[in-house]
Design a protein around this motif. Structure first.
Motif, PDB file in Angstrom:
ATOM      1  N   LEU A  85      -8.294  72.836 -20.972  1.00 10.14           N
ATOM      2  CA  LEU A  85      -7.521  72.321 -22.098  1.00 10.14           C
ATOM      3  C   LEU A  85      -7.164  70.863 -21.877  1.00 10.14           C
ATOM      4  O   LEU A  85      -6.893  70.444 -20.740  1.00 10.14           O
ATOM      5  CB  LEU A  85      -6.244  73.146 -22.287  1.00 10.14           C
ATOM      6  N   PRO A  86      -7.169  70.038 -22.942  1.00 10.23           N
ATOM      7  CA  PRO A  86      -6.754  68.630 -22.791  1.00 10.23           C
ATOM      8  C   PRO A  86      -5.269  68.546 -22.466  1.00 10.23           C
ATOM      9  O   PRO A  86      -4.450  69.336 -22.949  1.00 10.23           O
ATOM     10  CB  PRO A  86      -7.059  68.038 -24.177  1.00 10.23           C
ATOM     11  N   GLY A  87      -4.916  67.594 -21.647  1.00 11.32           N
ATOM     12  CA  GLY A  87      -3.546  67.438 -21.185  1.00 11.32           C
ATOM     13  C   GLY A  87      -3.350  68.059 -19.820  1.00 11.32           C
ATOM     14  O   GLY A  87      -2.764  67.428 -18.935  1.00 11.32           O
ATOM     15  N   ILE A  88      -3.823  69.261 -19.648  1.00 11.86           N
ATOM     16  CA  ILE A  88      -3.763  69.898 -18.327  1.00 11.86           C
ATOM     17  C   ILE A  88      -4.899  69.398 -17.453  1.00 11.86           C
ATOM     18  O   ILE A  88      -4.750  69.238 -16.241  1.00 11.86           O
ATOM     19  CB  ILE A  88      -3.813  71.425 -18.484  1.00 11.86           C
ATOM     20  N   ARG A  89      -6.030  69.122 -18.076  1.00 12.48           N
ATOM     21  CA  ARG A  89      -7.192  68.686 -17.320  1.00 12.48           C
ATOM     22  C   ARG A  89      -6.937  67.345 -16.637  1.00 12.48           C
ATOM     23  O   ARG A  89      -7.467  67.074 -15.561  1.00 12.48           O
ATOM     24  CB  ARG A  89      -8.383  68.582 -18.271  1.00 12.48           C
ATOM     25  N   GLU A  90      -6.085  66.502 -17.238  1.00 15.22           N
ATOM     26  CA  GLU A  90      -5.814  65.197 -16.653  1.00 15.22           C
ATOM     27  C   GLU A  90      -4.667  65.226 -15.647  1.00 15.22           C
ATOM     28  O   GLU A  90      -4.484  64.259 -14.896  1.00 15.22           O
ATOM     29  CB  GLU A  90      -5.483  64.187 -17.765  1.00 15.22           C
ATOM     30  N   ASN A  91      -3.866  66.288 -15.638  1.00 12.93           N
ATOM     31  CA  ASN A  91      -2.728  66.392 -14.724  1.00 12.93           C
ATOM     32  C   ASN A  91      -3.221  66.987 -13.400  1.00 12.93           C
ATOM     33  O   ASN A  91      -3.569  68.166 -13.326  1.00 12.93           O
ATOM     34  CB  ASN A  91      -1.640  67.283 -15.337  1.00 12.93           C
ATOM     35  N   VAL A  92      -3.238  66.166 -12.373  1.00 11.75           N
ATOM     36  CA  VAL A  92      -3.812  66.590 -11.100  1.00 11.75           C
ATOM     37  C   VAL A  92      -2.978  67.688 -10.454  1.00 11.75           C
ATOM     38  O   VAL A  92      -3.513  68.661  -9.912  1.00 11.75           O
ATOM     39  CB  VAL A  92      -3.939  65.381 -10.147  1.00 11.75           C
ATOM     40  N   THR A  93      -1.648  67.578 -10.540  1.00  8.08           N
ATOM     41  CA  THR A  93      -0.784  68.556  -9.876  1.00  8.08           C
ATOM     42  C   THR A  93      -0.935  69.936 -10.511  1.00  8.08           C
ATOM     43  O   THR A  93      -1.135  70.941  -9.811  1.00  8.08           O
ATOM     44  CB  THR A  93       0.680  68.102  -9.959  1.00  8.08           C
ATOM     45  N   ILE A  94      -0.853  69.994 -11.847  1.00  9.04           N
ATOM     46  CA  ILE A  94      -1.002  71.286 -12.526  1.00  9.04           C
ATOM     47  C   ILE A  94      -2.399  71.842 -12.317  1.00  9.04           C
ATOM     48  O   ILE A  94      -2.582  73.062 -12.130  1.00  9.04           O
ATOM     49  CB  ILE A  94      -0.691  71.130 -14.034  1.00  9.04           C
ATOM     50  N   LEU A  95      -3.392  70.970 -12.317  1.00 13.68           N
ATOM     51  CA  LEU A  95      -4.760  71.438 -12.110  1.00 13.68           C
ATOM     52  C   LEU A  95      -4.932  72.054 -10.734  1.00 13.68           C
ATOM     53  O   LEU A  95      -5.576  73.097 -10.572  1.00 13.68           O
ATOM     54  CB  LEU A  95      -5.727  70.260 -12.295  1.00 13.68           C
ATOM     55  N   ARG A  96      -4.320  71.454  -9.717  1.00 12.11           N
ATOM     56  CA  ARG A  96      -4.408  72.011  -8.367  1.00 12.11           C
ATOM     57  C   ARG A  96      -3.660  73.333  -8.266  1.00 12.11           C
ATOM     58  O   ARG A  96      -4.113  74.258  -7.580  1.00 12.11           O
ATOM     59  CB  ARG A  96      -3.852  71.005  -7.366  1.00 12.11           C
ATOM     60  N   LEU A  97      -2.514  73.436  -8.951  1.00  8.03           N
ATOM     61  CA  LEU A  97      -1.780  74.698  -8.931  1.00  8.03           C
ATOM     62  C   LEU A  97      -2.583  75.813  -9.595  1.00  8.03           C
ATOM     63  O   LEU A  97      -2.603  76.953  -9.113  1.00  8.03           O
ATOM     64  CB  LEU A  97      -0.429  74.526  -9.632  1.00  8.03           C
ATOM     65  N   LEU A  98      -3.256  75.483 -10.700  1.00 10.56           N
ATOM     66  CA  LEU A  98      -4.067  76.494 -11.379  1.00 10.56           C
ATOM     67  C   LEU A  98      -5.263  76.897 -10.528  1.00 10.56           C
ATOM     68  O   LEU A  98      -5.652  78.071 -10.490  1.00 10.56           O
ATOM     69  CB  LEU A  98      -4.531  75.967 -12.733  1.00 10.56           C
ATOM     70  N   ARG A  99      -5.850  75.932  -9.851  1.00  9.64           N
ATOM     71  CA  ARG A  99      -6.963  76.262  -8.957  1.00  9.64           C
ATOM     72  C   ARG A  99      -6.480  77.129  -7.800  1.00  9.64           C
ATOM     73  O   ARG A  99      -7.190  78.042  -7.354  1.00  9.64           O
ATOM     74  CB  ARG A  99      -7.598  74.982  -8.430  1.00  9.64           C
ATOM     75  N   LEU A 100      -5.267  76.837  -7.313  1.00  4.90           N
ATOM     76  CA  LEU A 100      -4.713  77.651  -6.231  1.00  4.90           C
ATOM     77  C   LEU A 100      -4.365  79.047  -6.718  1.00  4.90           C
ATOM     78  O   LEU A 100      -4.466  80.023  -5.960  1.00  4.90           O
ATOM     79  CB  LEU A 100      -3.480  76.961  -5.659  1.00  4.90           C
ATOM     80  N   ALA A 101      -3.975  79.177  -7.988  1.00  2.00           N
ATOM     81  CA  ALA A 101      -3.603  80.482  -8.526  1.00  2.00           C
ATOM     82  C   ALA A 101      -4.794  81.425  -8.610  1.00  2.00           C
ATOM     83  O   ALA A 101      -4.608  82.646  -8.718  1.00  2.00           O
ATOM     84  CB  ALA A 101      -2.974  80.319  -9.913  1.00  2.00           C
ATOM     85  N   ARG A 102      -6.007  80.897  -8.566  1.00  2.00           N
ATOM     86  CA  ARG A 102      -7.170  81.784  -8.591  1.00  2.00           C
ATOM     87  C   ARG A 102      -7.222  82.696  -7.377  1.00  2.00           C
ATOM     88  O   ARG A 102      -7.814  83.778  -7.425  1.00  2.00           O
ATOM     89  CB  ARG A 102      -8.457  80.945  -8.648  1.00  2.00           C
ATOM     90  N   ILE A 103      -6.592  82.267  -6.277  1.00  2.00           N
ATOM     91  CA  ILE A 103      -6.584  83.093  -5.079  1.00  2.00           C
ATOM     92  C   ILE A 103      -5.801  84.382  -5.327  1.00  2.00           C
ATOM     93  O   ILE A 103      -6.107  85.430  -4.755  1.00  2.00           O
ATOM     94  CB  ILE A 103      -5.989  82.302  -3.897  1.00  2.00           C
ATOM     95  N   VAL A 104      -4.792  84.309  -6.219  1.00  2.00           N
ATOM     96  CA  VAL A 104      -3.983  85.488  -6.513  1.00  2.00           C
ATOM     97  C   VAL A 104      -4.828  86.571  -7.175  1.00  2.00           C
ATOM     98  O   VAL A 104      -4.440  87.748  -7.188  1.00  2.00           O
ATOM     99  CB  VAL A 104      -2.785  85.087  -7.390  1.00  2.00           C
ATOM    100  N   ARG A 105      -5.993  86.210  -7.708  1.00  2.00           N
ATOM    101  CA  ARG A 105      -6.860  87.195  -8.338  1.00  2.00           C
ATOM    102  C   ARG A 105      -7.319  88.260  -7.351  1.00  2.00           C
ATOM    103  O   ARG A 105      -7.782  89.326  -7.759  1.00  2.00           O
ATOM    104  CB  ARG A 105      -8.081  86.517  -8.953  1.00  2.00           C
ATOM    105  N   ALA A 106      -7.212  87.970  -6.068  1.00  6.75           N
ATOM    106  CA  ALA A 106      -7.604  88.980  -5.075  1.00  6.75           C
ATOM    107  C   ALA A 106      -6.732  90.224  -5.183  1.00  6.75           C
ATOM    108  O   ALA A 106      -7.165  91.322  -4.828  1.00  6.75           O
ATOM    109  CB  ALA A 106      -7.513  88.388  -3.664  1.00  6.75           C
ATOM    110  N   PHE A 107      -5.501  90.078  -5.705  1.00 11.39           N
ATOM    111  CA  PHE A 107      -4.620  91.237  -5.823  1.00 11.39           C
ATOM    112  C   PHE A 107      -5.119  92.212  -6.884  1.00 11.39           C
ATOM    113  O   PHE A 107      -4.905  93.412  -6.755  1.00 11.39           O
ATOM    114  CB  PHE A 107      -3.195  90.784  -6.174  1.00 11.39           C
ATOM    115  N   ARG A 108      -5.770  91.701  -7.947  1.00 12.40           N
ATOM    116  CA  ARG A 108      -6.192  92.616  -8.994  1.00 12.40           C
ATOM    117  C   ARG A 108      -7.487  93.326  -8.646  1.00 12.40           C
ATOM    118  O   ARG A 108      -7.844  94.319  -9.292  1.00 12.40           O
ATOM    119  CB  ARG A 108      -6.334  91.886 -10.321  1.00 12.40           C
ATOM    120  N   LEU A 109      -8.180  92.878  -7.606  1.00 11.70           N
ATOM    121  CA  LEU A 109      -9.478  93.451  -7.284  1.00 11.70           C
ATOM    122  C   LEU A 109      -9.353  94.721  -6.456  1.00 11.70           C
ATOM    123  O   LEU A 109     -10.258  95.560  -6.481  1.00 11.70           O
ATOM    124  CB  LEU A 109     -10.337  92.421  -6.547  1.00 11.70           C
TER     125      LEU A 109
END
Length: 306
Positions: free
Chosen positions: A103-127
């Motif tokens: 999404l535009p706005g989030i894509r340019e925000n480095v901090t939020i983008l890194r947090l979202l990328r880090l949140a992908r690790i939490v997907r291991a809980f649903r597996l």
């Protein structure tokens, strides 16, 4: 009569559902999550980024493509009822963390983008159901945790006031105010340095032994056991909910080993076995009597033998 135009849609939904239910599907998704986590960790090393920066970005894009494909397959399993996909909170979570960086706005925000990328690790809980049960148990323990924190705060405040009265003059850097005293007592919850602290307190007041011993019993032992009890109760409730959900959809319970029946269930099974054995036994009664003629012939043969 089934609409012929809907038959391919049903076949696609069944194929996606079979794919999602395959044992290797979650394992492959977990491997992608671990690969993405390793790539994120390597990006924190400047030398690695300088050497293989483009390769790390390629790995991240490949993992993102796998995540999107997995999400599409999970959505395809709900083609006959698309709203069922959004009733699962984990599906909504995956959709947010995968599509938000686009999404535009989030894509340019480095901090939020890194947090979202880090949140992908939490997907291991649903597996894996076992990890999911732990996460649900932690969420269930939050209401009880609020009461626990309130009791802990009140206990620390009371002991902090006593510590200020006993050691505020001798140790102003540790007990000079109630805030400093609460921070000191909070650090003592791990019992780190409690021996030196007790020895220093004994040089100031004879009440130091009673003060610190009662604090250790009340805060370090009782409160710790209370917290463990809250978490264990929440985990047990999460296990029961997971078993009920597994029974509703007809899959085995989320345990590596089969769940053992309770003592009451074992006694009921034992009673059923005993009743079955009693039904198979012959009816009890007096021994069969021989006919009169047979008894007379037996006496005649006995006399002849004599």
């Amino acid at each position: 009569m089934t609409n012929p135009s809907r038959a391919p849609l049903h076949r696609l939904a069944e194929a996606c559902a079979a794919l999602v239910g395959a044992p290797w599907f979650n394992l492959a998704s977990f491997v992608v999550v671990v690969t993405n986590a390793v790539a994120l960790g390597l990006e924190t090393y400047g030398g690695v980024v300088t050497a293989v920066g483009p390769a790390l970005r390629a790995v991240e894009y490949a993992c993102l493509a796998c995540f999107v494909l997995e999400l599409l397959i999970r959505f395809g399993a709900h083609l006959r009822a698309p709203l069922g996909f959004f009733r699962d909170p984990w599906n909504v979570f995956d959709l947010v963390i995968i599509t938000a960086p686009l999404l535009p706005g989030i894509r340019e925000n480095v901090t939020i983008l890194r947090l979202l990328r880090l949140a992908r690790i939490v997907r291991a809980f649903r597996l894996f159901p076992s990890l999911r049960v732990i996460l649900v148990g932690i969420r269930r323990s939050l209401p009880g945790l609020g009461s626990f924190l309130l009791v802990t705060g009140l206990l620390l405040y009371g002991y902090a006031m006593l510590g200020w009265m006993l050691f505020g003059t001798a140790y102003p850097e540790r007990y000079g105010t109630v805030g400093q005293a609460m921070l000191t007592l909070f650090l003592l919850l791990s019992l780190d340095g409690i021996t030196d602290t007790l020895q220093a307190g004994r040089e100031v007041s004879d009440w130091a032994v009673l003060y610190y011993v009662s604090y250790m019993v009340a805060a370090c032992y009782l409160l710790t056991n209370l917290l463990v009890g809250l978490v264990l109760t929440a985990l047990q409730e999460a296990h029961q909910d997971e078993r009920a959900a597994a029974a509703r959809i007809g899959r085995p319970p989320p345990h590596d080993e089969p769940s053992e029946p309770s003592v009451r269930e074992q006694l009921a099974q034992l009673h059923a076995i005993i009743d079955e054995l009693e039904r198979q036994l012959p009816p009890a009664g007096p021994p069969p009597r021989k006919p009169a003629g047979a008894r007379g012939r037996g006496r005649k043969r006995t006399a002849a033998s004599r």
